[in-house]
Design a protein around this motif. Structure first.
Motif, PDB file in Angstrom:
ATOM      1  N   ASP A   1      35.151   4.217 -28.822  1.00 54.64           N
ATOM      2  CA  ASP A   1      35.821   3.268 -29.712  1.00 54.64           C
ATOM      3  C   ASP A   1      35.546   1.847 -29.234  1.00 54.64           C
ATOM      4  O   ASP A   1      35.200   1.632 -28.070  1.00 54.64           O
ATOM      5  CB  ASP A   1      37.342   3.496 -29.708  1.00 54.64           C
ATOM      6  CG  ASP A   1      37.760   4.657 -30.608  1.00 54.64           C
ATOM      7  OD1 ASP A   1      36.868   5.331 -31.152  1.00 54.64           O
ATOM      8  OD2 ASP A   1      38.979   4.879 -30.744  1.00 54.64           O
TER       9      ASP A   1
ATOM     10  N   ASP B   1      34.700   3.141 -34.403  1.00 56.59           N
ATOM     11  CA  ASP B   1      34.797   4.448 -33.752  1.00 56.59           C
ATOM     12  C   ASP B   1      33.410   5.089 -33.838  1.00 56.59           C
ATOM     13  O   ASP B   1      32.969   5.498 -34.909  1.00 56.59           O
ATOM     14  CB  ASP B   1      35.862   5.282 -34.490  1.00 56.59           C
ATOM     15  CG  ASP B   1      36.070   6.662 -33.870  1.00 56.59           C
ATOM     16  OD1 ASP B   1      35.220   7.106 -33.068  1.00 56.59           O
ATOM     17  OD2 ASP B   1      37.088   7.302 -34.221  1.00 56.59           O
TER      18      ASP B   1
ATOM     19  N   ASP C   1      41.192   6.517 -35.637  1.00 57.09           N
ATOM     20  CA  ASP C   1      41.954   7.727 -35.935  1.00 57.09           C
ATOM     21  C   ASP C   1      42.636   8.289 -34.690  1.00 57.09           C
ATOM     22  O   ASP C   1      43.547   9.100 -34.808  1.00 57.09           O
ATOM     23  CB  ASP C   1      41.063   8.795 -36.609  1.00 57.09           C
ATOM     24  CG  ASP C   1      39.970   9.298 -35.692  1.00 57.09           C
ATOM     25  OD1 ASP C   1      39.553   8.554 -34.785  1.00 57.09           O
ATOM     26  OD2 ASP C   1      39.509  10.447 -35.883  1.00 57.09           O
ATOM     27  N   GLY C   2      42.210   7.837 -33.504  1.00 57.36           N
ATOM     28  CA  GLY C   2      42.890   8.246 -32.271  1.00 57.36           C
ATOM     29  C   GLY C   2      44.338   7.767 -32.241  1.00 57.36           C
ATOM     30  O   GLY C   2      45.168   8.311 -31.519  1.00 57.36           O
TER      31      GLY C   2
ATOM     32  N   ASP D   1      41.976  11.907 -28.557  1.00 56.53           N
ATOM     33  CA  ASP D   1      40.800  11.144 -28.987  1.00 56.53           C
ATOM     34  C   ASP D   1      40.880   9.749 -28.365  1.00 56.53           C
ATOM     35  O   ASP D   1      41.927   9.344 -27.846  1.00 56.53           O
ATOM     36  CB  ASP D   1      40.821  11.045 -30.531  1.00 56.53           C
ATOM     37  CG  ASP D   1      39.502  10.567 -31.107  1.00 56.53           C
ATOM     38  OD1 ASP D   1      38.538  10.356 -30.342  1.00 56.53           O
ATOM     39  OD2 ASP D   1      39.448  10.400 -32.347  1.00 56.53           O
TER      40      ASP D   1
HETATM   41 MN   LIG Z   1      38.090   8.859 -33.228  1.00 53.22          MN
END
Ligand SMILES: [Mn+2]
Length: 338
Positions: A136, A149, A287-288, A326
């Motif tokens: 990221d 990302d 999205d982590g 993540d």
């Molecule tokens: Mn991710």
């Protein structure tokens, strides 16, 4: 019981018959009786007090639906309700005054509003608890906010870093699309990366978005998601083939349908123009964060923590507490009057 005609009652209450008809039609004050033949309204003398209260609330500018609520309160609670209304009204008018001042300076000084609105920001970018590398990237300056990302192999980290770096030189709004194209071409066949970024010129913001990183806006207490995930599951939801709840739990939920470097066709970026208002708080994240920390917690944290740096750290902590499977990237940015 002695009933008053609408004319006599209006005189008692120092109101017009027209106002009384409005109160009746709005459900604020029903007459005690209505003549079924003539339609004339009749009132009880005891209704004068309520009529005067309604008139008083109208004079201070309270909207009819709110008057209905306040007039239904027990008499002892009315004063507190009026005070609460007036405080909210004062706050609204202060906000409007600031916005008017901003607009006036905008109109009189062309595009020099940069000095009127300033930005405070913080970034966090962390590997998390499970992944071995961090692919990221997060970047923030007075003019650019960006998260990316990376993926598609070991070069993912370099791709996400390159994407935010390409924007960090602050391309003009006009050259933004060309900058995106360049990054897309440069990474085709090597690695992919998402990119969600805001490029700012004064109060004008360009939001550019590819992939499943996200932008949220907290304005007037409401949190809105500004970006649409370019994921296979979201596409299936959009096509009506998958329910939203199924998408969130789907094993393929991270599969991207659009990414920089994804080829073979040039990437299609979502571009939106927005206007920064004082008090706006933007969150950009990977999205982590957004897949791990629920929306309510994001909303609560962004609302409760005034300082961007503390808020960004709190969001990172929430992801870590949730197991951080993540990488996590986030930018919190506040637009405030200079
Ligand atoms: Mn991710």
């Amino acid at each position: 019981m002695r009933l008053l005609t609408i004319g006599a009652f209006a005189r008692e209450a120092s109101l017009t018959p027209r106002a009384l008809r409005l109160y009746d039609e709005s459900g604020l004050l029903a007459p005690a009786a209505v003549d079924p033949d003539s339609g004339y309204r009749f009132y009880e003398p005891a209704q004068v007090e309520r009529a005067r209260l309604i008139a008083g609330l109208r004079r201070i500018g309270m909207p009819l639906p709110e008057i209905k609520t306040v007039a239904a309160l027990p008499p002892a609670s009315v004063a507190a309700a009026v005070n609460a209304y007036w405080q909210a009204e004062t706050a609204r008018s202060e906000t409007r005054a600031r916005q008017v001042a901003l607009l006036l300076s905008d109109l009189s000084r062309g595009d020099t509003t940069m000095s009127e609105i300033t930005i405070r920001y913080a970034t966090r970018c962390a590997t998390g608890s499970v992944r071995e590398t961090n692919q990221d990237a997060a970047f923030a300056s007075a003019d650019v906010l960006a998260v990316a990302d990376g993926g598609g192999g070991p070069a993912g980290a370099a791709a996400s870093a390159a994407a935010v770096a390409a924007l960090s030189g602050t391309p003009s709004l006009a050259t933004l699309a060309a900058t995106i194209d360049e990054v897309d071409r440069a990474w085709r066949g090597k690695a992919i990366t998402t990119l969600t970024a805001i490029v700012r010129k004064g109060t004008q913001l360009a939001l550019v978005h590819i992939g499943d990183t996200r932008a949220y806006l907290l304005r007037n207490g409401e949190l809105s998601q500004l970006t649409h995930d370019h994921t296979w599951v979201q596409q299936e939801v959009d096509h009506g083939k998958l329910a939203l709840a199924e998408a969130a739990a789907h094993p393929q939920r991270a599969l991207l349908v659009r990414a920089l470097g994804g080829g073979p066709q040039p990437v299609e970026a979502d571009l939106a123009l927005r206007t920064a208002l004082p008090g706006d708080r933007y969150l950009l994240c990977s999205d982590g964060l957004s897949a791990i920390v629920d929306r309510l917690s994001l909303h609560e944290t962004l609302t409760a923590v005034p300082d961007p740096d503390t808020a960004a750290q709190r969001l990172l902590d929430l992801a870590l507490e949730a197991g951080a499977p993540d990488n996590i990237a986030c930018v919190v940015a506040d637009f405030v009057l200079a």
